[in-house]
Design a protein around this motif. Structure first.
Motif, short mmCIF file in Angstrom:
data_model
loop_
_atom_site.label_atom_id
_atom_site.label_comp_id
_atom_site.label_asym_id
_atom_site.label_seq_id
_atom_site.Cartn_x
_atom_site.Cartn_y
_atom_site.Cartn_z
N HIS A 66 -19.48 -16.03 -10.31
CA HIS A 66 -20.34 -16.72 -9.35
C HIS A 66 -19.82 -18.12 -9.02
CE1 HIS A 66 -22.92 -13.58 -11.13
NE2 HIS A 66 -23.44 -13.53 -9.93
N GLY A 67 -18.55 -18.36 -9.27
CA GLY A 67 -17.94 -19.63 -8.92
C GLY A 67 -17.26 -19.59 -7.57
N GLU A 68 -16.82 -20.75 -7.10
CA GLU A 68 -16.11 -20.84 -5.82
C GLU A 68 -14.60 -20.91 -6.00
OE1 GLU A 68 -17.71 -23.96 -3.32
OE2 GLU A 68 -19.71 -23.64 -4.11
N GLY A 69 -14.13 -21.05 -7.23
CA GLY A 69 -12.70 -21.04 -7.48
C GLY A 69 -12.02 -22.37 -7.29
N ASN A 70 -12.74 -23.46 -7.44
CA ASN A 70 -12.17 -24.78 -7.18
C ASN A 70 -11.19 -25.21 -8.26
OD1 ASN A 70 -13.80 -25.12 -4.89
ND2 ASN A 70 -15.48 -25.91 -6.13
N HIS A 98 -15.24 -25.35 -30.11
CA HIS A 98 -16.00 -25.26 -28.86
C HIS A 98 -15.08 -25.45 -27.66
CE1 HIS A 98 -19.96 -25.49 -30.89
NE2 HIS A 98 -19.31 -26.27 -31.75
N ALA A 99 -15.34 -24.69 -26.61
CA ALA A 99 -14.65 -24.85 -25.32
C ALA A 99 -15.67 -24.53 -24.24
CB ALA A 99 -13.44 -23.93 -25.24
N ALA A 100 -16.49 -25.52 -23.92
CA ALA A 100 -17.61 -25.27 -23.00
C ALA A 100 -18.01 -26.58 -22.33
CB ALA A 100 -18.78 -24.67 -23.76
N GLY A 101 -19.06 -26.51 -21.50
CA GLY A 101 -19.62 -27.71 -20.90
C GLY A 101 -18.88 -28.23 -19.69
N HIS A 102 -18.17 -27.37 -18.96
CA HIS A 102 -17.36 -27.81 -17.82
C HIS A 102 -18.16 -27.92 -16.52
CE1 HIS A 102 -14.56 -26.05 -20.74
NE2 HIS A 102 -13.62 -26.80 -20.21
N GLU A 103 -19.40 -27.57 -16.56
CA GLU A 103 -20.28 -27.50 -15.39
C GLU A 103 -19.58 -26.74 -14.26
OE1 GLU A 103 -23.38 -30.07 -12.70
OE2 GLU A 103 -22.35 -31.14 -14.30
N GLY A 104 -19.46 -27.34 -13.05
CA GLY A 104 -18.89 -26.60 -11.94
C GLY A 104 -17.38 -26.66 -11.85
N ALA A 105 -16.73 -27.24 -12.87
CA ALA A 105 -15.28 -27.41 -12.82
C ALA A 105 -14.53 -26.45 -13.73
CB ALA A 105 -14.91 -28.85 -13.18
N GLY A 106 -15.23 -25.48 -14.31
CA GLY A 106 -14.61 -24.63 -15.32
C GLY A 106 -13.45 -23.80 -14.82
N ILE A 107 -13.51 -23.33 -13.58
CA ILE A 107 -12.40 -22.52 -13.05
C ILE A 107 -11.13 -23.36 -13.03
CG2 ILE A 107 -11.56 -21.17 -11.11
CD1 ILE A 107 -14.04 -19.98 -12.49
N GLY A 108 -11.22 -24.53 -12.42
CA GLY A 108 -10.03 -25.37 -12.32
C GLY A 108 -9.55 -25.89 -13.65
N LEU A 109 -10.48 -26.23 -14.56
CA LEU A 109 -10.11 -26.84 -15.84
C LEU A 109 -9.76 -25.83 -16.92
CD1 LEU A 109 -12.83 -29.65 -16.15
CD2 LEU A 109 -10.49 -29.87 -15.28
N SER A 110 -9.90 -24.54 -16.62
CA SER A 110 -9.76 -23.53 -17.67
C SER A 110 -8.40 -23.54 -18.34
CB SER A 110 -10.03 -22.14 -17.08
OG SER A 110 -9.13 -21.85 -16.02
N VAL A 111 -7.32 -23.57 -17.57
CA VAL A 111 -6.00 -23.46 -18.20
C VAL A 111 -5.65 -24.73 -18.98
CG1 VAL A 111 -5.12 -21.72 -16.61
CG2 VAL A 111 -4.87 -24.13 -16.02
N GLY A 112 -6.10 -25.89 -18.52
CA GLY A 112 -5.89 -27.11 -19.29
C GLY A 112 -6.70 -27.10 -20.57
N THR A 113 -7.92 -26.58 -20.48
CA THR A 113 -8.76 -26.47 -21.67
C THR A 113 -8.14 -25.53 -22.68
OG1 THR A 113 -10.80 -26.94 -20.43
CG2 THR A 113 -11.03 -25.74 -22.50
N GLY A 114 -7.63 -24.39 -22.21
CA GLY A 114 -6.97 -23.45 -23.12
C GLY A 114 -5.79 -24.07 -23.83
N ARG A 115 -4.99 -24.84 -23.10
CA ARG A 115 -3.84 -25.50 -23.71
C ARG A 115 -4.28 -26.55 -24.73
NH1 ARG A 115 1.31 -26.20 -21.79
NH2 ARG A 115 1.04 -24.00 -21.20
#
Length: 389
Positions: free
Chosen positions: A46-50, A342-359
């Motif tokens: 349900h995200g926009e892919g930002n 924990h890897a959470a709490g990105h609000e509406g930026a999770g799509i864009g921040l996902s790969v940086g968070t994983g690293r």
């Protein structure tokens, strides 16, 4: 925890969980991904892919965003078709103001971003008209952000998870976590609807449900849902060429208010549809669409693109964003329960921040030097432990 071979259980198969699983599996860990539903079917779908830098002021979230923006092309490189699967589109963004006060604030914000290394390029009226010919001419300032990009969220998450599975990860769906198993202050397993799952480390990547899941595991964090809605038009001729939003979007993102916040965000997809957003409000897990919210979104969008007035709306959808009071993700080990991360709490930026968070998460878990300063994202800060807000 150092070295490969560690048994890591990722709790959540959305895009953040998939990114964590990918990094850890590629590093040689024995990864199990657990989700109560199917991969990427909840918040991610349900995200926009930002993939944005334009909406973040100088600070730790911007540094995580810039890391992620560098990593996305690397993650998508390699086998033929990967960029097509994720619908990677480095189309850039344009932020506009429509009032004198808005123009002054946008120019101040852009100047602070440029000082932090972000490409933020002022556009005069002629350049703006050339970039977005269907945009209203009632604009007092405009700034282009060439680094902004977009992905198709479910496609990108599926690709990340596929990489993890090819590297040896295991996926368990329909597997709700009911509680944790701890010995001597350390989590050693989780109880699930399909039986126990043991491991050396457990990552709470449950998005808006991360707070609820962490409470079940005995170490609650203050990650709560924040509701957002969007409209989708039928496919149209080329109309919007960048991600375009009004300058009030940054304030809506950063607001801690629980009542409705709406700002105009307009962008096209590869399929030719136009996404119209966005709203933010606290509604718990109430998933009902509210017509007055959708009307407010449409009105805001039409102020930027009046020509969309006759466009047929194909569907409306909403989703929950994982919200933390201080507007920063939670990434790292839990000091209260050894083995819980924990890897959470990105609000509406999770799509864009996902790969940086994983690293970042993988580097911390494996004892490697992190690519950004991890301290601002730590678990033991007041907003995360529920001491404010």
């Amino acid at each position: 925890m150092r070295g490969s071979g560690a048994r890591v259980v990722v709790l959540g198969a959305g895009i953040v969980g998939a990114a964590c699983a990918r990094e850890l599996a590629l590093a040689g860990c024995a990864v199990t991904v657990v989700d109560r539903g199917a991969p990427a079917e909840a918040t991610t779908a349900h995200g926009e892919g930002n993939v944005l830098v334009s909406d973040k002021g100088p600070g730790p979230e911007l540094e995580l965003a810039r890391l992620s923006r560098r990593l996305w092309p690397e993650v998508l490189a390699g086998r033929t078709g990967r960029e097509q699967t994720a619908e990677w589109d480095p189309k850039g963004g344009i932020v506009v103001a429509t009032t004198d006060d808005g123009a002054a604030e946008l120019e101040r914000f852009a100047a602070s971003q440029r000082a932090a290394g972000v490409r933020a390029e002022p556009l005069d009226a002629a350049a703006l008209a050339a970039a977005e010919p269907h945009l209203t001419r009632d604009v007092t300032a405009a700034v282009a952000y060439p680094e902004d990009a977009q992905v198709q969220p479910a496609g990108a998450a599926t690709l990340l998870l596929g990489d993890a599975l090819r590297a040896g990860a295991e996926l368990r769906t329909g597997c709700e976590v009911l509680g944790g198993v701890a010995r001597g202050g350390r989590i050693t397993g989780v109880r699930t609807a399909l039986g126990p799952v043991e491991g050396d480390a457990f990552i709470d990547a449950a998005g808006p449900w991360a707070g609820e899941l962490s409470a079940r595991l005995g170490a609650p964090v203050a990650v709560r849902p924040r509701r957002g809605e969007a409209l989708v038009t039928a496919p149209l001729p080329p109309t919007v060429f960048h991600k375009v939003y009004d300058a009030g979007y940054v304030g809506a993102v950063g607001s801690g208010a629980g009542d409705l916040r709406v700002s105009a965000v307009v962008e096209a997809t590869r399929a030719g549809t136009i996404l119209l957003g966005s709203s933010r409000r606290r509604a718990g897990f109430d998933d009902r669409l509210r017509p007055e919210v959708l009307s407010a979104i449409a009105r805001k969008a039409l102020r930027l693109f009046p020509g969309l007035a006759g466009a047929p709306v194909m569907r409306a959808y909403g989703g929950f964003r994982p919200y933390v009071d201080d507007h920063l993700p939670v990434v790292g080990p839990d000091p209260r329960l050894d083995g819980l991360w924990h890897a959470a709490g990105h609000e509406g930026a999770g799509i864009g921040l996902s790969v940086g968070t994983g690293r970042l998460l993988a580097d911390l878990l494996l004892g490697r030097d992190p690519p950004v300063e991890p301290a601002p994202f730590r678990v033991d800060r007041p907003a995360v432990l529920g001491e404010i807000g």
